[in-house]
Design an enzyme around this catalytic site. Structure first.
Site, short mmCIF file in Angstrom:
data_model
loop_
_atom_site.label_atom_id
_atom_site.label_comp_id
_atom_site.label_asym_id
_atom_site.label_seq_id
_atom_site.Cartn_x
_atom_site.Cartn_y
_atom_site.Cartn_z
N PRO A 2 2.87 0.49 2.19
CA PRO A 2 2.45 1.74 2.78
C PRO A 2 1.45 2.47 1.90
CG PRO A 2 4.83 1.64 2.34
CD PRO A 2 4.18 0.58 1.57
N GLU A 3 0.42 2.96 2.54
CA GLU A 3 -0.57 3.78 1.86
C GLU A 3 -0.32 5.24 2.25
OE1 GLU A 3 -4.51 2.09 2.33
OE2 GLU A 3 -3.66 0.14 2.80
#
Length: 281
Positions: A2-3
């Site tokens: 996840p960014e």
DNA sequence: AAACCCGCCTGTGCGC
DNA sequence: TGCGCACAGGCGGGTT
């Protein structure tokens, strides 16, 4: 995995779920995830109320009324999963493609539970220092959605860099929260070739790049993030931003800007980069 | 100081 | 169908 947009989506769901609730327990199912569990982590939150769930780059911070703060990073494959009675629900696990053997931390509240599940164990759950700092946060660059982040700031920081702009965007100490997907997407939107040396980009183009980063991250947050494989929000909903990708994972496909089959995949520092050879210079 | 490269893990998808 | 291999959204730390 996840960014920033995925972490922000999870943060919002988590905040809705646990702000104002008090901890019953933190159950640690291993003695380490990425790092050894901090001494006392399992006992520190008992009876305390969550006052706020915040975010710094790709880190989430759970603030408690006893002034302690929990730090959570999802690494590549970490997920936070809402579960009151989920832990015994086999159908839920199947549907969400979760293997319960990777339930490493279980946070239980009065009438809710949140599970930290992470197959690859690149993530972490830790405590902030008493003064609110942490060595993993100490050197992070600015938040890309904050006002202090702009083209002039990028220009000043990149002035002497011989590294490619794509690699610099992945450096969390330059700007916090951009990962492989949004680096490629932002550079496409700004019309900048990922191979271009960071110190060799005109100020006006860096101004465009900063704006492209903000625009891309903002739209991705609005879409609930990108779900390539395992990413899901707290309630199991996927994100939808992958349908708006212009270049990421689209090698050989048509560029939506120029209409030509110019999307290429290259390796930079061992990581995939995608770009349109016609639109990005 | 910056740049490069490795290791940490499991799961998946591909080619053979 | 099975097997081995490469690769995956991240990050810290060591070396050059």
């Amino acid at each position: 995995m996840p960014e920033l947009p995925e972490v922000e989506t999870v943060r919002r769901g988590l905040a809705d779920l646990i702000e104002g609730r008090s901890f019953k327990s933190i159950q640690l199912n291993r003695k380490d995830i990425r790092f050894p569990m901090r001494d006392g982590l399992g006992d520190v939150a008992r009876g305390q109320t969550v006052t706020h769930v915040g975010r710094r780059g790709k880190y989430m911070i759970i603030e408690l009324d006893g002034a302690k703060r929990l730090l959570i990073h999802l690494g590549m494959s970490g997920r936070l999963i809402l579960g009151a009675d989920v832990m015994a629900d086999e159908l839920f696990y199947q549907k969400q493609q979760i293997n319960p053997r990777h339930n490493h931390v279980i946070m239980t509240f009065n009438d809710a539970a949140v599970i930290y599940n992470d197959p690859r164990r690149f993530g972490m759950v830790d405590l902030l220092d008493p003064d609110g700092g942490h060595y993993l946060l100490a050197h992070l660059g600015p938040e890309p959605l904050a006002n202090e982040f702009d083209g002039h700031w990028l220009a000043q920081r990149l002035r002497f860099s011989k590294t490619s702009i794509k690699e610099k965007l992945l450096d969390q100490n330059l700007v916090a929260g951009i990962g492989n997907i949004y680096a490629s997407e932002s550079l496409h939107l700004a019309g900048i070739n990922p191979k271009r040396k960071a110190g060799n980009i005109a100020l006006a183009r860096l101004v465009n790049l900063a704006e492209a980063i903000r625009n891309t991250l903002q739209r991705a947050i609005e879409a609930g993030g990108s779900s390539l494989k395992d990413y899901r929000g707290v309630r199991g909903a996927p994100g939808y931003f992958q349908h708006q990708f212009n270049v990421y994972d689209r090698a050989g496909e048509m560029c939506r800007s120029c209409g030509k089959d110019n999307i290429r995949k290259i390796q930079q520092s061992g990581r995939a980069s995608y770009y349109c050879a016609a639109c990005q210079r």
